[in-house]
Design an enzyme around this catalytic site. Structure first.
Site: not given
Ligand code: CP3
Length: 324
Positions: A2, A6, A15, A51, A128
């Site tokens: 990631r 944020r 965003r 995602d 999920y």
């Molecule tokens: O740009 C990058 O670095 C790519 C990033 C990336 C995201 N999601 C962006 C994201 C990656 C590699 C993922 C994969 C992902 N998504 C996983 C597997 C990796 C991990 O983190 O374990 C999982 C389980 C998800 C599902 C997911 N997406 C969740 C549980 C959430 C909520 C997380 C939170 O902290 O609220 C997301 C949202 C998400 N995916 C965000 C980002 C940048 C936050 C979104 C925001 O509000 O801006």
């Protein structure tokens, strides 16, 4: 782990104008935030902004990202009929926006750094899809796994095909490497991990037309099965911070590259202490190539950017000593 997100003011600025899924589905915006960490942190590779849950979305489950709650599927998959209704999408159509984001990002990077594509593992996607959101107790999928294993197998099998096609399309669109995120593999017992998570990762990797692109597997918390993971046929294994990298190297030798494994919470400490931890990880792995320095899981949203920069700087300054 990631890179975008944020903790970056530049990400928050984009965003503020678009919600998360709009960013993911708009190739210009996805490309912009994918490249931000390359410019700001000076990392050696970019990971496409997307995602893992876009795959179930394309299979017919509508994904919502709810502020302060995370991803939500309003109609979770609970029955055999729900599973049968899911389609295996043609990624060139249903996930076209990801391919467009990849090619747009490749063009904008102009060879500066390689671009990594990714997907969720079948098991992690299924958690999920069956729970309907993030979960602590995994009650619905545990019930399905033990009471109706044939139904779960059918779901995981569909997901393995969908993910394989999706990764192949990403490689064709320009991804230089792909990573499979199995965030919830570590929830399972070792036996169930192999049966319901690793076997389906194997199904993907062994059938994947990868066109030379390396494949990385990250099964968080599945450190009981590292040798089994190394046998799946991937090029690199990513590990969380609960293992000693020297032990992992002894165990796996030169069979695969090893990625990891700084505890992401350590980025809250001072840049001096971060450097100290970087050195200790580099020393654990020891001399020679085959180590991709990374966090052991995703960066937290309130980590100071200066600390993330200090991490990358420390790795770049400390690692050449291990390659003389
Ligand atoms: O740009 C990058 O670095 C790519 C990033 C990336 C995201 N999601 C962006 C994201 C990656 C590699 C993922 C994969 C992902 N998504 C996983 C597997 C990796 C991990 O983190 O374990 C999982 C389980 C998800 C599902 C997911 N997406 C969740 C549980 C959430 C909520 C997380 C939170 O902290 O609220 C997301 C949202 C998400 N995916 C965000 C980002 C940048 C936050 C979104 C925001 O509000 O801006």
């Amino acid at each position: 782990m990631r890179q975008a997100g944020r903790y970056l003011p530049e990400y928050r600025a984009v965003r503020a104008r678009a919600d998360f899924l709009t960013m993911v589905k708009t190739p210009e915006l996805a490309a912009e935030v994918t490249i931000q960490p390359v410019d700001i942190l000076d990392v050696d590779a970019a990971i496409i902004f997307s995602d893992i849950l876009v795959v179930p979305d394309a299979m017919g489950m509508r994904l919502d990202m709810v502020e302060s709650r995370g991803p939500v599927f309003r109609a979770p998959v609970r029955s055999r009929a729900d599973i049968d209704a899911l389609k295996v999408p043609d990624p060139e159509r249903g996930l076209r926006y990801v391919m467009d984001a990849l090619s747009e990002t490749k063009r904008a990077l102009a060879g500066r750094v390689p671009l990594i594509g990714f997907a969720g593992s079948p098991w992690t996607l299924a958690t999920y899809m069956v729970e309907g959101s993030g979960s602590k107790d995994f009650k619905h999928i545990s019930r399905m796994m033990l009471d109706e294993p044939e139904a779960l197998d059918r779901l995981l099998d569909k997901l393995a095909t969908a993910v394989r096609l999706y990764l192949e399309a990403q490689i064709a669109a320009g991804a230089d490497a792909v990573q499979i995120f199995d965030t919830w593999g570590g929830f399972l017992t070792p036996d169930h991990y192999r049966r319901f998570s690793l076997d389906y990762i194997f199904k993907i990797v062994s059938n994947l037309h990868r066109d030379g692109a390396p494949v990385i597997i990250f099964s968080k918390g599945a450190n009981h099965s590292l040798t089994a993971i190394a046998e799946v046929g991937a090029d690199a294994i990513s590990v969380d911070w609960t293992v000693d990298l020297a032990d992992v190297r002894t165990l796996l030798g030169d069979r695969v590259a090893i990625q990891g494994n700084l505890n992401p919470s350590y980025l809250y400490a001072s840049p001096e202490k971060i450097r100290h931890e970087v050195k200790s990880i580099l020393m654990k792995f020891g001399a020679g190539s085959g180590h991709i320095f990374n966090l052991g899981h995703g960066i937290f949203p309130d980590v100071p950017v200066e600390h993330a920069r200090a991490l990358v700087r420390s790795v770049k300054e400390e690692s050449p000593a291990f390659h003389v």
